[in-house]
Motif scaffolding. Structure first.
Motif, mmCIF file in Angstrom:
data_model
loop_
_atom_site.group_PDB
_atom_site.id
_atom_site.type_symbol
_atom_site.label_atom_id
_atom_site.label_comp_id
_atom_site.label_asym_id
_atom_site.label_seq_id
_atom_site.Cartn_x
_atom_site.Cartn_y
_atom_site.Cartn_z
ATOM 1 N N HIS A 44 -8.188 0.565 2.563
ATOM 2 C CA HIS A 44 -7.262 1.431 1.834
ATOM 3 C C HIS A 44 -7.598 2.891 2.080
ATOM 4 C CE1 HIS A 44 -4.839 -1.391 -0.282
ATOM 5 N NE2 HIS A 44 -5.821 -1.916 -0.980
ATOM 6 N N THR A 86 0.811 -1.216 0.000
ATOM 7 C CA THR A 86 0.000 0.000 0.000
ATOM 8 C C THR A 86 0.847 1.270 0.000
ATOM 9 O OG1 THR A 86 -1.417 -1.337 1.420
ATOM 10 C CG2 THR A 86 -2.124 0.898 0.999
ATOM 11 N N ASP A 99 -5.732 -3.333 -6.879
ATOM 12 C CA ASP A 99 -5.277 -4.276 -5.860
ATOM 13 C C ASP A 99 -5.857 -5.653 -6.168
ATOM 14 O OD1 ASP A 99 -3.898 -5.076 -3.654
ATOM 15 O OD2 ASP A 99 -5.268 -4.221 -2.181
#
Ligand code: ADP
Ligand code: MG
Length: 704
Positions: A345, A315, A409
Motif C-alpha cells: 500500500h 486501494t 484493509d
C-alpha cells in the motif's frame, strides 16, 4: 410496536431469569466458577444453553440389522475382550445380542477400571455409529453403560439432548443442572418478549414451549426436524437470537454515531489524482466512491465496509477518501494486516499521492530507532497527512494530531473491539474518526446483513477492464509431472509461477517438511529456473525477503505454503499450481487463485487433487472451475459448509450463536432487519432485555 408486547415489570417481582446459579442445589463456588468461565451466570443462561445435537435412544436396534453410518443403540452381552497394541493401545470388546450378530466396540483411550468392567457375559448398552471393521461392524468410542442384573434399563421417552462440553463439569451433572434450571421457568407471560402476532404469523411456539421442546423433546416431537435444526421450536429461538444480535450491533453503531465527526467535503485533490491516474475508474468504483463521499460529508462518523474481490481496485477508492481528509487539513491512516501488505500500500500510495504534495508517514514493526521517532513525531505534530502501517498502528500508543479517517484493509482480521478502539484515536475535541473497512472476502448479502449490522456495506462488484479471467483446470495428482513442463514453458516466456503446497490437519512442522521436499524436487527438475521457497515457519523477515525477490522478478518459481494467501500483487505471475486442492475450502482457494490473473497475460490455475474425492470436495473444485466471481463462490461456500468458517467467526462474534444457523435461517434475516429498527425506536427497553438475554455480559464487555 403492537400493543401485545408484554409488560415485564408487572410479573417479574421475583426474577428467576437473573437468579444466580448458586441458588441451585449442588452449585457451590467451585462449580459456579466453572460455569462462569463459559459465561453462564444465572438461570436464564442455562435455559439458553441449548443442545448441540440429539441422540435417539428411544429404541434398541438388533445388532444383525445395524447399517454402517447409521447411529443406533444396541444392547448385548460381552463375548470376548482383546487388548492390543499395534500402533497405539487398543481395546476391542465383542458383544452379541441373540440376533445372530456380533459387534465390536473399539477403544483407543481407556482406563484399567474400564477394562475390568468388560467381563465376558456382562450386559451392556452402547450408542454409536457402526462402520465396517476387520471382522464385521464396529463402533469406535461409543458411549456405553454396563447394566446390572436388576437394572430395568428403561429406554428414553424422547430424544436425549447433547449439550456443549463444559470443562470440569460432566455431561450428566450438566444435564441435571439444566433440568433444575428449567423447573424454574416462569410462565409464558413473564418470559415472552416477542409480540404474539409475529409468532402466530409464522406458526412458531412461545418461548417457554420452545425451550421445553428443545431441552426435553417430547415423545411425539418431529425427530427429523429437530435433528435437522428446522423444528418450529428451533426456528423460534433462532429468530429471537438473530434479533438480539442484530439489536446489539445496531446499538453499538448508534452509540458510535452519537459522537461527532469532522465533515470532509471538497474533492479538488481527489480530482487531481483521478486525472493523473493511467486509468478511468470502473462504474463500481465510481458508485462506491460516491457513497463514501456522501458519508464523509456528514458530521457523524462513517462506518462503511467496502467488499470487493481481489483485484477489483479497492486501494484507489481508499486513496481518494484519504485525499478528502487531507484536503480538509486532517489526517488519514491506512492499516493492513501484515507488513508486506502495508508496504505494498505504501508503495502504491507514494506513487499516487506524493506527486500531489501529500506527506506520508510509514509505521511498521521494522521501523525502529531514529526513523520511528521521526515518524511518530510527524504523526503527532501533524506534518504527516497520511499514515500507513499495520493494524498495530491502533495499539502502539501512536498519537495522531488530527485523525479524521481510518482505513482498515482486510476486515475479517480486524475485530469489533479494535474497531471500537478507533473511537479513542480522534482529536481532543471529542470527534471520532470516520471508518472505512475494506475486505476481499466477499460475503453473501444475507450474511453481510447479519455480520455487519453495525456497518453500511458497499460492493465493488466489477473488475477493471482488460483482465483475462483466470482459466482453472482440475487435474488428478498423477498428472503432476506434466506440470513441470508447463512451468518450464511459462517461465521461458518470461512469466512467473507459484507452486502451492497444502497439507491441512498437520502441524506447521509437517507442512514445512513436505513443502521443503517439493521445493527440492522442483529445484532439481527445473535446474534452469530460479526457485524460491516460503513457508509459515520462516522468520517474518526471510519470508518477506523471498516474497520481495519474487515480486521483483529475481525468482521464476515460488514454492509456498498457503502463507501467500492474502493480497500479494505480482502481475507477472500467470501460472499457479495448488497441490491437494481438495483439502482447501472455497474461500481459501479463491483467495489463492487471486494471486494470478493480475496482469494482462492469460493466467492458469491448476488444482491438483488426490483421488478419491468426497462429494463436497468435488463440488468445491467444480465451482472453482466454473466461476471466477467471488460473490458466486461465497454463496456456494455458504451452501456447502455454513457460515461459521466463512467469516473467520471468532472476530465477528458469530460463532457465539447458540441456535441460529445463518445458512439455515437466512430467510429470517430480512424480517429481523426490518423489525429491529422499529424496536430500537419504539421499545428500546424491550431491545435491552433481548440483548441482555442472549448476549448478556459479552455485550456489556463490547460496549465498555
Ligand atoms: P484490491 O481490490 O485487490 O485491493 P487493488 O486496489 O490492489 O485491488 O487493484 C489491483 C490493480 O488494479 C492495481 O494495480 C490497480 O492500480 C489497478 N486498478 C485499480 N482500478 C483500476 C481501474 N479502474 N482500471 C484499471 N486498473 C485499475
Ligand atoms: Mg488490496
Amino acid at each position: 410496536m403492537p400493543a401485545s408486547v408484554p409488560n415485564p415489570s408487572a410479573s417479574d417481582r421475583v426474577d428467576p431469569a437473573h437468579t444466580p446459579l448458586t441458588a441451585l442445589p449442588g452449585v457451590g463456588a467451585r462449580v459456579a466458577e466453572k460455569l462462569a468461565a463459559r459465561d453462564l451466570h444465572n438461570l436464564q443462561d442455562l435455559w439458553l444453553l441449548l443442545p448441540r445435537q440429539y441422540e435417539d435412544r428411544t429404541a434398541l436396534t438388533p445388532i444383525r440389522v445395524l447399517q454402517p453410518g447409521l447411529t443406533a443403540q444396541v444392547e448385548g452381552r460381552v463375548e470376548a475382550v482383546e487388548r492390543g497394541f499395534r500402533y497405539r493401545p487398543m481395546l476391542r470388546v465383542a458383544i452379541s445380542d441373540g440376533s445372530q450378530g456380533t459387534l465390536v466396540l473399539r477403544f483407543f483411550h481407556f482406563r484399567a477400571a474400564q477394562v475390568a468392567q468388560f467381563t465376558p457375559g456382562a450386559r451392556l448398552r452402547a450408542y454409536g455409529t457402526p462402520r465396517p471393521g476387520q471382522h464385521g461392524l464396529e463402533m469406535v468410542h461409543p458411549s456405553y453403560r454396563i447394566l446390572g442384573a436388576d437394572d430395568a434399563a428403561e429406554l428414553s421417552e424422547g430424544l436425549d439432548p447433547v449439550y456443549p462440553a463444559i470443562e470440569g463439569i460432566g455431561p450428566a451433572t450438566l444435564r441435571k443442572l439444566i433440568g433444575q434450571a428449567l423447573d424454574h421457568l416462569p410462565d409464558e407471560q413473564a418470559l415472552e418478549l416477542l409480540p404474539q402476532a409475529w409468532l402466530q404469523e409464522r406458526k412458531l411456539p412461545g418461548l417457554r414451549d420452545a425451550l421445553r421442546i428443545m431441552h426435553r423433546p417430547p415423545k411425539d416431537a418431529d425427530v427429523a426436524a429437530l435433528l435437522a435444526g428446522t423444528h418450529p421450536a428451533q426456528r423460534r429461538l433462532a429468530l429471537e437470537e438473530l434479533l438480539a444480535h442484530h439489536l446489539s450491533l445496531r446499538r453499538q453503531r448508534i452509540a458510535l454515531q452519537a459522537h461527532a465527526a469532522t465533515p470532509l467535503r471538497g474533492g479538488t485533490l481527489a480530482d487531481k489524482l483521478r486525472k493523473a491516474l493511467p486509468f478511468a475508474l470502473t462504474g463500481a468504483q465510481e458508485r462506491v466512491y460516491a457513497q463514501v463521499r456522501e458519508d464523509l460529508a456528514k458530521a457523524m462518523p462513517m462506518l462503511r465496509l467496502v467488499q470487493g474481490d481481489v483485484g477489483s481496485g479497492k486501494t484507489v477508492v481508499a486513496a481518494l477518501a484519504a485525499l478528502l481528509a487531507i484536503e480538509n487539513g486532517r489526517q488519514a491512516a491506512l492499516m493492513a494486516p501484515t507488513e508486506l501488505l502495508a508496504e505494498q500500500h505504501l508503495n502504491n500510495l507514494r506513487a499516487w499521492l506524493e506527486p500531489l504534495g501529500v506527506r506520508i508517514a510509514w509505521l511498521a514493526g521494522k521501523v525502529a530507532g531514529r526513523a520511528r521517532e521521526t515518524a511518530l513525531a510527524s504523526v503527532a505534530g501533524g506534518e504527516a497527512q497520511l499514515v500507513v502501517g499495520t493494524h498495530a498502528l491502533m495499539q502502539e500508543g501512536v498519537v495522531f494530531r488530527d485523525l479524521a479517517l481510518a482505513i482498515v484493509d482486510e476486515q475479517h482480521r480486524f475485530g469489533v473491539h479494535q474497531r471500537l478502539a478507533l473511537r479513542d484515536k480522534g482529536g481532543e475535541d471529542g470527534r471520532v474518526p470516520h471508518q472505512l473497512v475494506m475486505t476481499a472476502t466477499p460475503i453473501p448479502r444475507t450474511l453481510a446483513m447479519a455480520a455487519y449490522a453495525d456497518l453500511d456495506v458497499s460492493a465493488i462488484d466489477e473488475l477493471p477492464p482488460g483482465r483475462t479471467p483466470v482459466q482453472t483446470v482440475v487435474l488428478s495428482g498423477e498428472r503432476r509431472p506434466e506440470l513441470v513442463e508447463r512451468i518450464r514453458a511459462a517461465c521461458a516466456e518470461g512469466r512467473q509461477a507459484y507452486w502451492v503446497c497444502t497439507i491441512i490437519d498437520e502441524s506447521d512442522e509437517v507442512i514445512a517438511q513436505a513443502a521443503q521436499a517439493t521445493f527440492e524436487a522442483l529445484s532439481k527438475a527445473l535446474p534452469a529456473l530460479r526457485v524460491g521457497f516460503v513457508h509459515g515457519r520462516m522468520k517474518a523477515r526471510d519470508k518477506q525477503a523471498a516474497m520481495i525477490a519474487f515480486k521483483s522478478g529475481e525468482l521464476d518459481l515460488l514454492v509456498a505454503t498457503t502463507v501467500i494467501e492474502v493480497g500479494v500483487d505480482v502481475p507477472n505471475a500467470s501460472l499457479m499450481i495448488v497441490e491437494n486442492a481438495e483439502r482447501l475450502g472455497l474461500a481459501q482457494l479463491h483467495q489463492l487463485r487471486g494471486r494470478v490473473g493480475r496482469g494482462s497475460a492469460a493466467s492458469t490455475c491448476v488444482l491438483l487433487y488426490q483421488p478419491p474425492l468426497s462429494m463436497m470436495a468435488k463440488q468445491r473444485l467444480e465451482t472453482m472451475r466454473q466461476t471466477n466471481d467471488g460473490f458466486v463462490i461465497a454463496e456456494k461456500d455458504l451452501e456447502l459448509r455454513g457460515p461459521g468458517e466463512l467469516l473467520g467467526t471468532r472476530q465477528t462474534g458469530l460463532a457465539a450463536f447458540r441456535v441460529a444457523d445463518l445458512a439455515r435461517d437466512a430467510d429470517l434475516l430480512p424480517f429481523v432487519h426490518r423489525v429491529a429498527e422499529r424496536l430500537l425506536q419504539e421499545s428500546p427497553q424491550l431491545a435491552d432485555r433481548l440483548v441482555d438475554r442472549w448476549i448478556g455480559s459479552a455485550a456489556r464487555y463490547a460496549a465498555a
